[in-house]
Design a protein around this motif. Structure first.
Motif, PDB file in Angstrom:
ATOM      1  N   PRO A 117      25.969  -1.137  56.625  1.00 55.20           N
ATOM      2  CA  PRO A 117      25.251  -1.320  57.894  1.00 55.20           C
ATOM      3  C   PRO A 117      23.996  -2.175  57.737  1.00 55.20           C
ATOM      4  O   PRO A 117      23.571  -2.468  56.623  1.00 55.20           O
ATOM      5  N   GLU A 118      23.428  -2.548  58.885  1.00 53.83           N
ATOM      6  CA  GLU A 118      22.172  -3.302  58.866  1.00 53.83           C
ATOM      7  C   GLU A 118      21.119  -2.479  58.122  1.00 53.83           C
ATOM      8  O   GLU A 118      21.009  -1.276  58.327  1.00 53.83           O
ATOM      9  N   GLY A 119      20.364  -3.135  57.250  1.00 55.19           N
ATOM     10  CA  GLY A 119      19.332  -2.432  56.493  1.00 55.19           C
ATOM     11  C   GLY A 119      19.873  -1.682  55.283  1.00 55.19           C
ATOM     12  O   GLY A 119      19.184  -0.842  54.714  1.00 55.19           O
ATOM     13  N   ARG A 120      21.144  -1.944  54.916  1.00 54.82           N
ATOM     14  CA  ARG A 120      21.837  -1.392  53.717  1.00 54.82           C
ATOM     15  C   ARG A 120      22.111   0.108  53.787  1.00 54.82           C
ATOM     16  O   ARG A 120      23.186   0.555  53.434  1.00 54.82           O
ATOM     17  N   ARG A 121      21.088   0.915  54.150  1.00 64.01           N
ATOM     18  CA  ARG A 121      21.261   2.367  54.296  1.00 64.01           C
ATOM     19  C   ARG A 121      21.862   3.055  53.072  1.00 64.01           C
ATOM     20  O   ARG A 121      22.695   3.956  53.202  1.00 64.01           O
ATOM     21  N   ILE A 122      21.444   2.647  51.904  1.00 62.05           N
ATOM     22  CA  ILE A 122      21.840   3.397  50.715  1.00 62.05           C
ATOM     23  C   ILE A 122      21.020   4.686  50.674  1.00 62.05           C
ATOM     24  O   ILE A 122      20.059   4.839  51.431  1.00 62.05           O
ATOM     25  N   PHE A 123      21.386   5.636  49.823  1.00 63.02           N
ATOM     26  CA  PHE A 123      20.623   6.875  49.696  1.00 63.02           C
ATOM     27  C   PHE A 123      19.523   6.648  48.667  1.00 63.02           C
ATOM     28  O   PHE A 123      19.819   6.524  47.480  1.00 63.02           O
ATOM     29  N   PRO A 124      18.251   6.566  49.101  1.00 61.72           N
ATOM     30  CA  PRO A 124      17.191   6.108  48.184  1.00 61.72           C
ATOM     31  C   PRO A 124      16.883   7.074  47.044  1.00 61.72           C
ATOM     32  O   PRO A 124      16.489   6.642  45.967  1.00 61.72           O
ATOM     33  N   ARG A 125      17.087   8.375  47.245  1.00 56.52           N
ATOM     34  CA  ARG A 125      16.757   9.342  46.195  1.00 56.52           C
ATOM     35  C   ARG A 125      17.915   9.576  45.241  1.00 56.52           C
ATOM     36  O   ARG A 125      17.776  10.235  44.218  1.00 56.52           O
TER      37      ARG A 125
ATOM     38  N   GLU B   1      19.875  -5.906  45.012  1.00 58.20           N
ATOM     39  CA  GLU B   1      20.643  -4.852  44.338  1.00 58.20           C
ATOM     40  C   GLU B   1      21.041  -3.756  45.329  1.00 58.20           C
ATOM     41  O   GLU B   1      22.148  -3.214  45.257  1.00 58.20           O
ATOM     42  N   GLN B   2      20.149  -3.462  46.265  1.00 58.50           N
ATOM     43  CA  GLN B   2      20.489  -2.465  47.297  1.00 58.50           C
ATOM     44  C   GLN B   2      21.656  -2.963  48.153  1.00 58.50           C
ATOM     45  O   GLN B   2      22.524  -2.189  48.547  1.00 58.50           O
ATOM     46  N   GLN B   3      21.652  -4.275  48.441  1.00 55.22           N
ATOM     47  CA  GLN B   3      22.763  -4.824  49.224  1.00 55.22           C
ATOM     48  C   GLN B   3      24.066  -4.731  48.444  1.00 55.22           C
ATOM     49  O   GLN B   3      25.110  -4.385  48.984  1.00 55.22           O
ATOM     50  N   MET B   4      23.993  -5.051  47.149  1.00 55.24           N
ATOM     51  CA  MET B   4      25.191  -4.935  46.306  1.00 55.24           C
ATOM     52  C   MET B   4      25.682  -3.488  46.289  1.00 55.24           C
ATOM     53  O   MET B   4      26.896  -3.232  46.391  1.00 55.24           O
TER      54      MET B   4
END
Ligand SMILES: Nc1ncnc2c1ncn2[C@@H]1O[C@H](COP(=O)(O)OP(=O)(O)O)[C@@H](O)[C@H]1O
Ligand SMILES: [Mg+2]
Length: 242
Positions: free
Chosen positions: A87-95, A143-146
């Protein structure tokens, strides 16, 4: 099954309260294609992506995936149909670590294919392997996008939705991301629906493209046709990097 329509969006209208953000949108994505949706900020691109997943829900029109009407399906059932998104803004789980993020992506199949698939995404994005134990929130934007794309791939999607994968990234990283998308499409036949403000990069990558203005699709054609179109050039490409 080349040429078969995988995603068929017909007459879709989506509202935020009383405000109509999509005014009856028609878009088709065929098996094996990379389709790009370009348009200015606020045109409704993300709204269309999110409407495919049912949040927000289309108030009119139909969305058909692989022959099934998914317009009213709950979001988790839409994911089960093997549509995955970055999604827009990558939305990976940061923790969570890189590995835990990838495990979340593979949870649809209870991690059954995890070992096999994780090697594939590490081949595609070797940087992620180097950072496997690092928390998502400490990764660079690229890297977050990847990671966001890799997490989506862990669900073994038939259709990958990407919302602005190049946003805010340095040109070299954008090239790596776009090369990876091209590679996935070429070697695995993965079907991709890509939303981008980076019209030049997206149209160069795409089999076909659509232009969205104020909630309406105003133009469509092959990537090449749109890149050569004077209106597209004037509105989205002049002054850009090309
Ligand atoms: N959650 C929301 N609530 C109300 N309006 C929204 C919301 N999200 C987007 N919009 C509006 O819908 C329109 C389309 O937005 P969006 O789909 O995000 O465009 P794009 O992705 O092309 O930049 C814009 O006018 C935006 O302000
Ligand atoms: Mg958007």
């Amino acid at each position: 099954m080349a040429g078969t329509t995988l995603l068929d969006i017909k007459g879709v209208q989506t509202y935020y309260g009383n405000i109509r953000a999509l005014n009856g949108v028609d878009v088709t994505v065929k098996q094996g294609e990379i389709v790009a949706l370009i348009g200015a900020n606020g045109a409704g691109k993300s709204t269309l992506m999110m409407t495919i997943f049912g949040a927000p829900r289309a108030r009119a029109g139909t969305i058909t995936f692989a022959g099934t009407d998914i317009t009213q399906l709950p979001t988790h059932e839409i994911a089960r149909m093997r549509i995955a998104q970055s999604p827009e803004g990558r939305r990976i789980f940061p923790r969570m670590t890189v590995m835990e993020n990838l495990q979340m992506g593979a949870s649809l199949d209870n991690l059954k294919h995890y070992e096999e698939d994780v090697e594939k995404v590490f081949t595609l994005f070797p940087r992620l392997k180097e950072r496997i134990a690092q928390r998502g929130g400490t990764l660079s934007g690229g890297e977050q996008q990847m990671l966001s794309i890799a997490r989506a791939l862990m669900a073994r999607p038939k259709l990958l939705l990407l919302d602005e994968p190049s946003l805010g990234l340095a040109p070299l990283i954008v090239k790596q991301i776009f090369d990876a998308i091209r590679e996935l499409n070429r070697t695995q036949g993965l079907t991709v629906f890509l939303v981008e403000q980076n019209a030049f990069g997206a149209l160069k990558l795409a089999t076909r493209g659509y232009v969205m203005v104020n909630g309406n699709v105003t133009m469509s054609g092959t990537g090449k046709e749109l890149l050569a179109n004077p209106e597209v050039r004037a509105a989205y490409l002049e002054g850009g990097h090309h």
